[in-house]
Write a protein that holds these residues in place. Sequence first.
Motif, PDB file in Angstrom:
ATOM      1  N   ASP A 152     -10.666  30.559  38.605  1.00  0.00           N
ATOM      2  CA  ASP A 152      -9.532  30.586  37.680  1.00  0.00           C
ATOM      3  C   ASP A 152      -9.148  32.016  37.311  1.00  0.00           C
ATOM      4  OD1 ASP A 152      -9.402  27.861  37.737  1.00  0.00           O
ATOM      5  OD2 ASP A 152     -10.388  27.542  35.804  1.00  0.00           O
ATOM      6  N   TRP A 153     -10.176  32.837  37.097  1.00  0.00           N
ATOM      7  CA  TRP A 153      -9.905  34.249  36.784  1.00  0.00           C
ATOM      8  C   TRP A 153      -9.217  34.914  37.976  1.00  0.00           C
ATOM      9  CZ3 TRP A 153     -11.411  38.754  39.154  1.00  0.00           C
ATOM     10  CH2 TRP A 153     -11.089  39.939  38.458  1.00  0.00           C
ATOM     11  N   LEU A 154      -9.745  34.617  39.190  1.00  0.00           N
ATOM     12  CA  LEU A 154      -9.174  35.200  40.408  1.00  0.00           C
ATOM     13  C   LEU A 154      -7.694  34.846  40.559  1.00  0.00           C
ATOM     14  CD1 LEU A 154      -9.794  36.753  43.074  1.00  0.00           C
ATOM     15  CD2 LEU A 154     -10.224  34.525  44.122  1.00  0.00           C
ATOM     16  N   LYS A 155      -7.366  33.604  40.233  1.00  0.00           N
ATOM     17  CA  LYS A 155      -5.981  33.154  40.356  1.00  0.00           C
ATOM     18  C   LYS A 155      -5.067  34.014  39.470  1.00  0.00           C
ATOM     19  CE  LYS A 155      -2.608  29.982  39.093  1.00  0.00           C
ATOM     20  NZ  LYS A 155      -2.111  30.187  37.741  1.00  0.00           N
ATOM     21  N   THR A 156      -5.464  34.204  38.201  1.00  0.00           N
ATOM     22  CA  THR A 156      -4.661  35.017  37.283  1.00  0.00           C
ATOM     23  C   THR A 156      -4.632  36.474  37.716  1.00  0.00           C
ATOM     24  OG1 THR A 156      -5.648  33.616  35.608  1.00  0.00           O
ATOM     25  CG2 THR A 156      -4.163  35.309  34.834  1.00  0.00           C
ATOM     26  N   ALA A 157      -5.783  36.994  38.147  1.00  0.00           N
ATOM     27  CA  ALA A 157      -5.835  38.397  38.578  1.00  0.00           C
ATOM     28  C   ALA A 157      -4.921  38.616  39.787  1.00  0.00           C
ATOM     29  CB  ALA A 157      -7.273  38.788  38.896  1.00  0.00           C
ATOM     30  N   LYS A 158      -4.942  37.689  40.745  1.00  0.00           N
ATOM     31  CA  LYS A 158      -4.081  37.810  41.930  1.00  0.00           C
ATOM     32  C   LYS A 158      -2.617  37.775  41.522  1.00  0.00           C
ATOM     33  CE  LYS A 158      -6.488  36.290  46.020  1.00  0.00           C
ATOM     34  NZ  LYS A 158      -6.510  35.299  47.093  1.00  0.00           N
ATOM     35  N   GLU A 159      -2.325  36.867  40.610  1.00  0.00           N
ATOM     36  CA  GLU A 159      -0.965  36.739  40.106  1.00  0.00           C
ATOM     37  C   GLU A 159      -0.532  38.061  39.451  1.00  0.00           C
ATOM     38  OE1 GLU A 159      -0.834  33.314  37.603  1.00  0.00           O
ATOM     39  OE2 GLU A 159       1.370  33.233  37.585  1.00  0.00           O
ATOM     40  N   ASN A 160      -1.454  38.646  38.668  1.00  0.00           N
ATOM     41  CA  ASN A 160      -1.148  39.894  37.961  1.00  0.00           C
ATOM     42  C   ASN A 160      -0.897  41.064  38.893  1.00  0.00           C
ATOM     43  OD1 ASN A 160      -1.360  38.594  35.543  1.00  0.00           O
ATOM     44  ND2 ASN A 160      -3.167  39.702  34.820  1.00  0.00           N
ATOM     45  N   VAL A 161      -1.543  41.088  40.040  1.00  0.00           N
ATOM     46  CA  VAL A 161      -1.303  42.210  40.958  1.00  0.00           C
ATOM     47  C   VAL A 161      -0.387  41.782  42.111  1.00  0.00           C
ATOM     48  CG1 VAL A 161      -3.442  43.436  40.378  1.00  0.00           C
ATOM     49  CG2 VAL A 161      -3.431  41.782  42.266  1.00  0.00           C
ATOM     50  N   SER A 162       0.319  40.682  41.898  1.00  0.00           N
ATOM     51  CA  SER A 162       1.307  40.173  42.864  1.00  0.00           C
ATOM     52  C   SER A 162       0.728  39.869  44.233  1.00  0.00           C
ATOM     53  CB  SER A 162       2.486  41.152  43.018  1.00  0.00           C
ATOM     54  OG  SER A 162       2.951  41.561  41.774  1.00  0.00           O
ATOM     55  N   LEU A 163      -0.468  39.283  44.261  1.00  0.00           N
ATOM     56  CA  LEU A 163      -1.014  38.799  45.527  1.00  0.00           C
ATOM     57  C   LEU A 163      -0.831  37.284  45.561  1.00  0.00           C
ATOM     58  CD1 LEU A 163      -4.421  40.727  45.726  1.00  0.00           C
ATOM     59  CD2 LEU A 163      -2.486  40.985  47.297  1.00  0.00           C
ATOM     60  N   SER A 164      -0.821  36.743  46.762  1.00  0.00           N
ATOM     61  CA  SER A 164      -0.666  35.298  46.869  1.00  0.00           C
ATOM     62  C   SER A 164      -1.900  34.590  46.294  1.00  0.00           C
ATOM     63  CB  SER A 164      -0.442  34.931  48.338  1.00  0.00           C
ATOM     64  OG  SER A 164      -1.213  33.831  48.678  1.00  0.00           O
TER      65      SER A 164
ATOM     66  N   MET B  10     -22.358  29.851  30.511  1.00  0.00           N
ATOM     67  CA  MET B  10     -22.133  31.196  29.993  1.00  0.00           C
ATOM     68  C   MET B  10     -20.781  31.707  30.460  1.00  0.00           C
ATOM     69  SD  MET B  10     -25.367  33.695  29.945  1.00  0.00           S
ATOM     70  CE  MET B  10     -25.285  33.821  31.733  1.00  0.00           C
ATOM     71  N   LEU B  11     -20.102  32.408  29.567  1.00  0.00           N
ATOM     72  CA  LEU B  11     -18.831  32.985  29.952  1.00  0.00           C
ATOM     73  C   LEU B  11     -19.102  34.304  30.685  1.00  0.00           C
ATOM     74  CD1 LEU B  11     -15.975  31.983  29.568  1.00  0.00           C
ATOM     75  CD2 LEU B  11     -15.733  33.593  27.675  1.00  0.00           C
ATOM     76  N   PRO B  12     -18.699  34.408  31.968  1.00  0.00           N
ATOM     77  CA  PRO B  12     -18.949  35.666  32.690  1.00  0.00           C
ATOM     78  C   PRO B  12     -18.080  36.780  32.116  1.00  0.00           C
ATOM     79  CG  PRO B  12     -18.199  33.900  34.162  1.00  0.00           C
ATOM     80  CD  PRO B  12     -17.957  33.443  32.768  1.00  0.00           C
ATOM     81  N   SER B  13     -18.508  38.031  32.312  1.00  0.00           N
ATOM     82  CA  SER B  13     -17.657  39.123  31.848  1.00  0.00           C
ATOM     83  C   SER B  13     -16.874  39.667  33.037  1.00  0.00           C
ATOM     84  CB  SER B  13     -18.482  40.221  31.193  1.00  0.00           C
ATOM     85  OG  SER B  13     -19.489  40.637  32.076  1.00  0.00           O
ATOM     86  N   PHE B  14     -15.589  39.565  32.959  1.00  0.00           N
ATOM     87  CA  PHE B  14     -14.720  39.982  34.055  1.00  0.00           C
ATOM     88  C   PHE B  14     -14.147  41.368  33.781  1.00  0.00           C
ATOM     89  CE2 PHE B  14     -14.318  35.254  34.217  1.00  0.00           C
ATOM     90  CZ  PHE B  14     -14.904  35.097  35.468  1.00  0.00           C
ATOM     91  N   PRO B  15     -13.866  42.124  34.849  1.00  0.00           N
ATOM     92  CA  PRO B  15     -13.272  43.446  34.631  1.00  0.00           C
ATOM     93  C   PRO B  15     -11.897  43.318  33.969  1.00  0.00           C
ATOM     94  CG  PRO B  15     -13.378  42.909  36.984  1.00  0.00           C
ATOM     95  CD  PRO B  15     -14.114  41.838  36.255  1.00  0.00           C
ATOM     96  N   LEU B  16     -11.596  44.243  33.073  1.00  0.00           N
ATOM     97  CA  LEU B  16     -10.322  44.171  32.362  1.00  0.00           C
ATOM     98  C   LEU B  16      -9.216  44.866  33.140  1.00  0.00           C
ATOM     99  CD1 LEU B  16     -11.618  44.805  28.724  1.00  0.00           C
ATOM    100  CD2 LEU B  16     -10.865  42.639  29.738  1.00  0.00           C
ATOM    101  N   THR B  17      -9.625  45.929  33.884  1.00  0.00           N
ATOM    102  CA  THR B  17      -8.613  46.614  34.688  1.00  0.00           C
ATOM    103  C   THR B  17      -9.035  46.572  36.148  1.00  0.00           C
ATOM    104  OG1 THR B  17      -9.734  48.707  34.365  1.00  0.00           O
ATOM    105  CG2 THR B  17      -7.949  48.209  32.839  1.00  0.00           C
ATOM    106  N   TYR B  18      -8.053  46.465  37.008  1.00  0.00           N
ATOM    107  CA  TYR B  18      -8.346  46.358  38.442  1.00  0.00           C
ATOM    108  C   TYR B  18      -7.074  46.663  39.233  1.00  0.00           C
ATOM    109  CZ  TYR B  18      -6.681  41.877  36.738  1.00  0.00           C
ATOM    110  OH  TYR B  18      -5.974  40.923  36.080  1.00  0.00           O
ATOM    111  N   THR B  19      -7.299  47.058  40.463  1.00  0.00           N
ATOM    112  CA  THR B  19      -6.169  47.285  41.356  1.00  0.00           C
ATOM    113  C   THR B  19      -6.053  46.094  42.298  1.00  0.00           C
ATOM    114  OG1 THR B  19      -7.570  48.287  43.019  1.00  0.00           O
ATOM    115  CG2 THR B  19      -6.672  49.775  41.332  1.00  0.00           C
ATOM    116  N   ALA B  20      -5.006  46.057  43.063  1.00  0.00           N
ATOM    117  CA  ALA B  20      -4.831  44.980  44.042  1.00  0.00           C
ATOM    118  C   ALA B  20      -5.997  44.986  45.031  1.00  0.00           C
ATOM    119  CB  ALA B  20      -3.510  45.147  44.773  1.00  0.00           C
TER     120      ALA B  20
END
Length: 198
Positions: A106-118, A151-161
Amino acid sequence: MKIFILFHDFTRCLLHLLLLAELFVHTSSHPATSPSLCRMFRSMIHQVDRLMSFSKNLHDLVRLHSVLLESLPHIQHSFGYFSSLTVNKSISDLYVYTQSLKLHVDWLKTAKENVSLSYQSAEATSPHLLQLSNLLNVSLHQIGEETPQSMLPSFPLTYTAFDVLQFSVEISGQLQVFCSWSKRVLIHLQRLSHCPKH
Ligand SMILES: *[C@@H]1O[C@H](CO)[C@@H](O)[C@H](O)[C@H]1NC(C)=O
Ligand SMILES: *[C@@H]1O[C@H](CO)[C@@H](O)[C@H](O)[C@H]1NC(C)=O
Ligand SMILES: *[C@@H]1O[C@H](CO)[C@@H](O)[C@H](O)[C@H]1NC(C)=O
């Protein structure tokens, strides 16, 4: 006469012991088959098979090595795990891994969306993980076990594509490992629970 009575008592006693032993063998190594639990296992295997096909196209890249996601569940493959596997412990473990993977996907989906990846494949994977997680939760209730806290994993807050691509390679690899492991566990559980083959 006395000897005969003694002998008679002895055989009766032996018979009781044998019946007791039989009973013990039946209760210890042949737990009652639970048709509803067996149905759950079949549905879970079906979900895992569907997930397996998604895990291969969660990323569309060549394999990269990445240690970015250390929060991904650590799956136990060892022979020791399988030889001491119990129904309640395994369903609990499967539940924890499934929940963790679902959070990552689920996190990956939002992160991909945020960096305009499919993000279609991540989006399509998530409902199967949710379905599997629900089946596991229902099974835990059926066998009278508590739903483990995830447990809620801790995800990076900033990232590049590029980071996101690496995450997706990592998560997709973990999903493949999870699918083959959980399928083995579920087939083992079917055997432990004396489920009919079909
Ligand atoms: C599974 O059940 C056994 C006995 O019924 C119990 O001893 C054990 O603690 C349970 N394990 C888990 C993970 O709940
Ligand atoms: C995606 O972007 C939104 C808005 O910038 C942000 O609130 C959210 O946390 C980001 N999602 C992830 C998974 O990083
Ligand atoms: C697990 O199932 C129980 C009962 O079926 C339900 O009350 C609970 O909300 C479920 N938990 C999750 C995390 O789905």
